[in-house]
Every structure is written in C-alpha cells, then in structure tokens.
Motif scaffolding. Structure first.
Motif, PDB file in Angstrom:
ATOM      1  N   LEU A 226       4.339  14.697   4.586  1.00 42.84           N
ATOM      2  CA  LEU A 226       2.902  14.403   4.576  1.00 42.84           C
ATOM      3  C   LEU A 226       2.098  15.550   3.981  1.00 42.84           C
ATOM      4  O   LEU A 226       1.141  15.329   3.221  1.00 42.84           O
ATOM      5  CB  LEU A 226       2.417  14.104   5.994  1.00 42.84           C
ATOM      6  N   THR A 238      -3.964  10.305   2.649  1.00 37.42           N
ATOM      7  CA  THR A 238      -2.624  10.450   3.211  1.00 37.42           C
ATOM      8  C   THR A 238      -2.609   9.858   4.616  1.00 37.42           C
ATOM      9  O   THR A 238      -3.505  10.127   5.414  1.00 37.42           O
ATOM     10  CB  THR A 238      -2.209  11.922   3.236  1.00 37.42           C
ATOM     11  N   SER A 240      -0.207   8.296   8.166  1.00 33.95           N
ATOM     12  CA  SER A 240       1.020   8.182   8.953  1.00 33.95           C
ATOM     13  C   SER A 240       0.685   7.431  10.230  1.00 33.95           C
ATOM     14  O   SER A 240      -0.081   7.928  11.060  1.00 33.95           O
ATOM     15  CB  SER A 240       1.589   9.565   9.293  1.00 33.95           C
ATOM     16  N   ILE A 245       4.338   5.794   6.267  1.00 34.33           N
ATOM     17  CA  ILE A 245       3.813   7.042   5.724  1.00 34.33           C
ATOM     18  C   ILE A 245       3.553   6.887   4.229  1.00 34.33           C
ATOM     19  O   ILE A 245       4.191   6.085   3.554  1.00 34.33           O
ATOM     20  CB  ILE A 245       4.778   8.227   5.965  1.00 34.33           C
ATOM     21  N   SER A 247       0.562   8.042   0.736  1.00 35.00           N
ATOM     22  CA  SER A 247      -0.704   8.594   0.264  1.00 35.00           C
ATOM     23  C   SER A 247      -1.298   7.593  -0.725  1.00 35.00           C
ATOM     24  O   SER A 247      -0.860   7.505  -1.871  1.00 35.00           O
ATOM     25  CB  SER A 247      -0.469   9.957  -0.406  1.00 35.00           C
TER      26      SER A 247
END
Length: 450
Positions: A226, A238, A240, A245, A247
């Motif tokens: 990340l 970005t 999570s 996960i 971007s």
C-alpha cells in the motif's frame, strides 16, 4: 455473473430482509496536532488496517467495532439500512467536525449481485484522519464499560501501532504471475465477440475484464504494498478494505455536505509504448483519437444521466484533460454538482449515490442492461469486488467511493488475484485491448515486484 440494472432516480427505502440488530456504539473524536510531511503513510504499518488515502490525506483504521455483510440485489439497501440504524443508536462526541470524523464505516461492494463474495461494511475501532493541516482521532467501541477519553484513545492507538507488520523483499524465491480464470487467448476472443456485437447494433460500449494470479513464496506484506502504491500513484486513491487492495484513479462519487463530485476516466494510452521526447504525444493520441473520445463521451453521458435527477446543478467541462499516471495516460473529466433536497428534507448520502451510479459505463458499458447481459455471456468469471464501489461513509452521509480498479484481492497470504478491464467499442482491436489490460495491472505488479 450478472450486472445490476441501472439505478433508479432515487434509492428505494423499501423493506429489506430482517437485519441483525444494530450494535450500540459509543465514540469520541478529537483533533490532534498536524501530521508529519509523510501524512497518513506513517500509520500504514499493519497489514490488517483499513486504508483510504490520496496525497497524504484520508483515513487509516485499525481494529473492528462492528461489521455487516450483504449479498444479492438488495446489498446496497441492506447496508444503508444497517448503517442508518447504527448511526441512530450511536452515542458520539465529535470535536473535529470534518467529513470523515466521528463514527465511520469502510465499505466494499461486489460488482454484481450474483457475486459469491459478500459486500461488507466495517466500523474500525480506531481511525486516524488527516485533511491538509487538520488531523483527528476517532475511538469507537461496542463495550459499554470501556473508558471513552482522549487518553484511552491515544493509549489504544499506541498499542495497535506497537504491532507493526513484517516487511520483506518482494519478487524473490519463485514469485510468479499465472493465468487466472480468463486466459490471454480467451480475452482476445471475448473482445472480438464484443466488437461484433457492437457492430451489429446490440450495444454501444462493452467493458470486458480478465484476471491473473500472483503466487508468492512468502506472505504478502500488505502495508508495504500500500505504501508503494501511494507513493508511486499519488494522484490515485489508495485503498484497503478486508483483503481488497489497490490504488484507483477513478472517483465514483465524493459527497461533502451538499456537493457531489466525480472523476470520470475513459480512454487509455500505455506509457510503456510511447515514443520518447515527443511533446504533446498523449494529448494528440487521446484527444485526437475518435475511438478514445467516443469512449469518454459515453462515460460522461452515463454519469450525467444517472446523477441528473438528484442534483440542482452540474458542472462538467467541455473538454477532458489528460491524467498522467506512471503506467498510463487517461482522458479524464472532473464533474461537480449541487445535491437536491428530497421531499423528506434530506439530501442523498454517499452510500445512496454509490448505489445509483453503479455500475457506470466506465466499468460495464452502454446501455447497461445489454452490456451486463453480454458480460455474463462472454466473461465467465466472478469479478467479486473488482470494479465495485470501495470507500467510506460517515454518520452525516459524507463519503468517498472510488471504483475498485488497479488492484487485487488477497485470497490467501501467498495468493493475490489481480484484475483489469478495458472499454470495448466498434474500433477496438483484441491485441491492443489485451496489452492495455496488462498496462492496467502494472501498478500491482510493480508493487509486488513481479
């Protein structure tokens, strides 16, 4: 797999299946001193944290105070009903008063209501937030006996930050990227079939996706990945959320008070194949290309059509700009609108608008129903949360939902499934679209050192 049909002008508040009782949450939010120049990245140190950030602003969450999961066509309505109940039952003190402060839920919704992966909303125990020079900390608990104070919140954060996840060298010892559910040959065939359907007049645009699987020799260091994404792709958001996960460069909707904003992308050019030292190459190839501009105009038209009944004014630029990312260039447009007040005196929340706008032409096609049917026929895989809304919503209805692009799903500690999709129009070439899909996987491949 099936896509959702276009959203109704306003989300229905009709009956939903019986939901679990809303937890009785208590929270405290207070301002903190300005963060360092690294912003939120100083807090992205645990693999199990929740992250939403861009250019050092956003939020990082730790722990879990409450959780809700839903599936099927009512997943948005059920999530909204649960969150409304949580907010009504919560006792909160908020001294920051900024969007994202107070009780907040991180959320990820599946692309399709047929997905085997449930959509979910999670209220973290601790949330650290930053907005330019302002910084805050929210502590939320379901424990009626827990001390709720500034000192208790800081102590809990310190304890959580003591357990920093292990970093390691990536790309060593047999890490590899293997075929997913959709092979390269299969994807070429899907694109060719999609082009034929478009030429036959069945639809105007179709978005087809494929996957690839990263098989790692050691458990993935999520926090490390990340941070890599946030540093390399500073103009992206970005994220999570529970194993999802990535971007993303595309903002589905951002709500702040009575204002809604979106960033629409359609039209892509791979930087790896661009000639060196040619000024204006990206603008000439994107803005001057009829196929790229057509794809972009369809995405803008889709957004304005869906958002139109919910707003009193909308500003959309006549000409898109070229968004420069490390892996690709995109044609992009930033749209802003003033939200309408409904008959009940309230404005739609970020969660409401995410339901109305999903799926957009940028991730499904035009018209949506026809595109969804053809995706179901051709694609042959469960997208899960890929291309679905991901982000957060607060108790006041403020929030940000990006489209879950340029990312992957952590399926096991050593297995990550990557996804990418391309907009197909009549002029699309299967080989070029396959190459574009690899370019769109590049952010995660680089972050994993694959």
């Amino acid at each position: 797999m099936m896509n959702d049909s276009p959203g109704s002008p306003l989300p229905s508040a009709g009956a939903v299946d019986e939901l679990p009782a809303a937890p009785s949450l208590r929270s405290i939010t207070f301002e903190r001193p300005p963060m360092s120049e690294h912003g939120l990245l100083d807090y992205v140190v645990r693999d199990d944290s929740f992250v939403w950030g861009r250019r050092g602003n956003g939020m990082v969450g730790f722990g879990e105070a409450a959780r809700f999961a839903s599936s099927g066509p009512g997943r948005f309505a059920e999530a909204r009903a649960w969150w409304d109940a949580v907010v009504r039952a919560a006792e909160s003190r908020n001294d920051a008063g900024l969007p994202g402060s107070g009780p907040v839920a991180f959320a990820s919704f599946s692309f399709s209501f047929t997905s085997a992966r449930p959509s979910r909303m999670i209220v973290p125990e601790i949330v650290v937030g930053r907005r330019d020079d302002a910084s805050w900390l929210t502590y939320t608990t379901s424990d009626p006996d827990a001390e709720l104070s500034v000192a208790a919140a800081e102590a809990r954060l310190a304890t959580l930050l003591d357990d920093v996840s292990v970093e390691h060298e990536l790309g060593e010892g047999g890490d590899r990227l293997v075929e997913g559910q959709v092979s390269e040959d299969g994807y070429r065939a899907h694109v060719a079939a999609g082009v034929e359907a478009i030429k036959a007049g069945r639809l105007t645009k179709l978005v087809l996706a494929r996957d690839a699987v990263a098989e790692l020799s050691a458990p993935i260091a999520v926090a490390q990945v990340l941070r890599e994404l946030a540093l390399r792709y500073a103009d992206c958001w970005t994220y999570s959320v529970d194993g999802l996960i990535g971007s993303t460069p595309e903002m589905l909707v951002q709500v702040e008070g009575d204002t809604a904003r979106a960033r629409v992308l359609a039209g892509t050019l791979d930087r790896a194949t661009a000639p060196a030292g040619e000024p204006g190459y990206a603008r000439r190839m994107l803005s001057g290309d009829e196929k790229q501009r057509h794809e972009h105009s369809l995405a803008i038209d889709s957004l304005t059509e869906q958002l139109g009944p919910l707003v009193t004014g909308m500003n959309s630029p006549k000409e898109p700009f070229v968004l420069e990312l490390p892996n690709v260039w995109h044609l992009a447009s930033d749209v802003e609108a003033r939200l309408s007040v409904g008959a009940d005196g309230t404005r739609p929340s970020a969660l409401d608008l995410a339901e109305v706008l999903h799926p957009t032409a940028a991730v499904c096609g035009t018209p949506t129903e026809a595109a969804g049917a053809l995706i179901r026929q051709l694609e042959g895989m469960d997208r899960g949360p890929y291309a679905g809304p991901v982000g957060w919503v607060d108790a006041a209805g403020n929030g940000e939902f990006g489209i879950a692009l340029r990312g992957g799903v952590v399926e096991t500690p050593t297995r990550v499934r990557l996804y990418a999709g391309c907009g197909i129009v009549a002029a699309s070439d299967p080989e070029a679209e396959l190459a574009e899909s690899w370019a769109k996987m590049r952010p995660m491949r680089e972050a994993l050192n694959l």
